[in-house]
Design an enzyme around this catalytic site. Structure first.
Site, PDB file in Angstrom:
ATOM      1  CE  LYS A 195       1.505   5.903   0.661  1.00 31.44           C
ATOM      2  NZ  LYS A 195       2.513   5.336   1.512  1.00 31.44           N
ATOM      3  CG  HIS A 212      -1.084   1.306   1.668  1.00 29.63           C
ATOM      4  ND1 HIS A 212      -1.044   2.103   0.547  1.00 29.63           N
ATOM      5  CD2 HIS A 212       0.206   1.065   2.011  1.00 29.63           C
ATOM      6  CE1 HIS A 212       0.216   2.307   0.210  1.00 29.63           C
ATOM      7  NE2 HIS A 212       0.989   1.704   1.083  1.00 29.63           N
ATOM      8  CB  SER A 256       2.776  -0.680   0.399  1.00 26.59           C
ATOM      9  OG  SER A 256       4.032  -1.278   0.604  1.00 26.59           O
TER      10      SER A 256
HETATM   11  C1  PLP Z   1       3.930   5.403   1.693  1.00 25.42           C
HETATM   12  C2  PLP Z   1       4.291   4.600   2.873  1.00 25.42           C
HETATM   13  C3  PLP Z   1       5.111   5.113   3.876  1.00 25.42           C
HETATM   14  C4  PLP Z   1       5.829   6.432   3.710  1.00 25.42           C
HETATM   15  O1  PLP Z   1       4.975   7.495   3.838  1.00 25.42           O
HETATM   16  P1  PLP Z   1       5.356   8.895   3.170  1.00 25.42           P
HETATM   17  O2  PLP Z   1       4.504   9.877   3.854  1.00 25.42           O
HETATM   18  O3  PLP Z   1       5.043   8.734   1.717  1.00 25.42           O
HETATM   19  O4  PLP Z   1       6.818   9.108   3.423  1.00 25.42           O
HETATM   20  C5  PLP Z   1       5.304   4.369   5.013  1.00 25.42           C
HETATM   21  N1  PLP Z   1       4.746   3.160   5.149  1.00 25.42           N
HETATM   22  C6  PLP Z   1       3.986   2.599   4.180  1.00 25.42           C
HETATM   23  C7  PLP Z   1       3.413   1.244   4.388  1.00 25.42           C
HETATM   24  C8  PLP Z   1       3.749   3.312   3.008  1.00 25.42           C
HETATM   25  O5  PLP Z   1       3.028   2.771   2.040  1.00 25.42           O
END
Ligand code: PLP
Length: 387
Positions: free
Chosen positions: A239, A207, A179
């Site tokens: 995302k 991602h 991330s």
């Molecule tokens: C954003 C993210 C999460 C958490 O997801 P949310 O739905 O925002 O709680 C988990 N793992 C990774 C790698 C992330 O980037």
């Protein structure tokens, strides 16, 4: 004795002094390539809305229609009476896209990761995590009671040594796309190693899902792997899908195990049905508007070419996340401030999110951006001398 006030105050003072104090922006517009903050418009290069679906007219329309039919709140947890038709339809579509028997919705990626790890693992087991894994994976592993080991980032040989030394049930956990660095895990080599060592592999593709692979099925599919190689696949809907929530996909046994045992699944209110309906439409758009993925990958290549010409310190990333290393936190904050003055929104990522000395500008690209907007970004970065 130190009271709670003193303790909280001491941490805040320390964060301020070290340039690590964080503040929130308040957006006055929809998520998109241009956002409004304090009455001013900014070019947005810090969102995770990689495909520009968060404010897509069809996604909004599905949300509105489902809200009219199902109301706003889901009313209960999935196991009581909060599981509605849009949830079910979304789970079925996610299972199909990821080529797995079942998929299970969670209210957030954080809950999906901690719930899955604490369900799978018990004291006496071993969990191995890449050093740069997302905080929710690290927390889930730590809370599970299993013996917790981190291995060097993307270092298959280091993992191999650690796996060979462990006895019992072994779970290896990685981000598909990291991330804060934007690079990808060596999934094919990890899967081969896990097969030899009889370990399970879990991939968090927050991602990569929507961005990588045919039809956006994600990093695991892009690496040519299936559920036999990666029994536990997790990804988020907040995302690239432009919605909210997350899912775990796997076989019947895994999903039923989670439904019966994962406390983060059982004891929480289901996401609103309209959110699920919006995510389902976004999922269809992955296929119908595949130009979004193509455009994003063209923008990534364009940005990397331009940044290399400027001599900027790019990282090894072919994802939408294109960080520029700055080093000290103060430098990243100063660059972020300068860019903001010039109308560009780019977050400075500092410890504890990244290791000390590796503060960075986390630039993210989106299919919503135009080539001209990416050129403007490059121009401003050149002016600010980020390298
Ligand atoms: C954003 C993210 C999460 C958490 O997801 P949310 O739905 O925002 O709680 C988990 N793992 C990774 C790698 C992330 O980037």
């Amino acid at each position: 004795m130190v009271g709670f006030e003193q303790r909280l105050g001491a941490v805040l003072a320390e964060r301020r002094q070290q340039g690590l104090y964080r503040q929130r922006l308040t957006l006055e517009s929809a998520q998109g390539p241009v956002v409004r903050v304090d009455g001013k418009e900014y070019l947005n290069f810090c969102s995770n809305d990689y495909l520009g679906l968060a404010a897509h007219p069809k996604v909004i329309e599905s949300f509105q229609r489902a809200a009219s039919a199902y109301g706003v709140g889901s009313g209960a947890s999935h196991l009581v009476c909060g599981h509605s038709h849009p949830h079910r339809a979304l789970e079925e579509a996610l299972a199909e896209l990821t080529g797995r028997g079942r998929a299970l919705l969670f209210s957030s990626g954080f809950a999906a990761n901690t719930g899955t790890l604490t369900t799978l693992l018990q004291p006496g087991d071993h969990v191995f995590q890449d050093r740069l894994n997302h905080a929710s994976l690290l927390d889930g592993g730590l809370h599970s009671g299993a013996r917790f080991r981190r291995f060097a980032h993307n270092d298959v040989a280091d993992l191999q040594r650690r796996l060979a030394a462990a006895q019992g049930l072994k779970l290896v956990v990685v981000d598909g796309v990291f991330s804060m660095d934007g690079d990808s895990a060596p999934l094919a080599r990890l899967a081969a190693l896990c097969r030899r060592e009889q370990a399970w592999l879990m991939v968090d593709d927050a991602h990569g899902f929507g961005v990588m692979g045919d039809n956006g099925a994600g990093s695991v599919q892009a690496a040519g792997l299936g559920s036999g190689d990666v029994p536990v696949l997790m990804a988020t809907l907040g995302k690239a899908l432009g919605s909210a929530g997350a899912f775990v996909a796997g076989d019947e046994l895994l999903i039923e195990g989670l439904i019966q045992q994962a406390r983060n699944y059982i004891y929480t209110t289901a996401i609103p049905p309209a959110v699920a309906a919006a995510a389902l439409t976004a999922l269809h758009l992955l296929r119908e508007e595949s130009w979004r993925r193509e455009h994003l990958h063209q923008l990534i290549a364009r940005f990397r070419r331009g940044a290399a010409e400027l001599g900027l310190a790019l990282m090894h990333s072919n994802s939408a996340i294109q960080p520029l290393l700055c080093g000290e936190a103060a430098r990243a904050v100063e660059l972020s401030r300068q860019l903001r003055e010039r109308g560009l929104l780019i977050g400075a990522i500092r410890p504890p999110t990244v290791p000390a000395g590796t503060s960075r500008l986390r630039i993210t690209l989106s299919a919503g951006h135009s080539e001209q907007q990416v050129d403007r970004l490059l121009e401003e970065l050149g002016r600010c001398q980020c390298s």
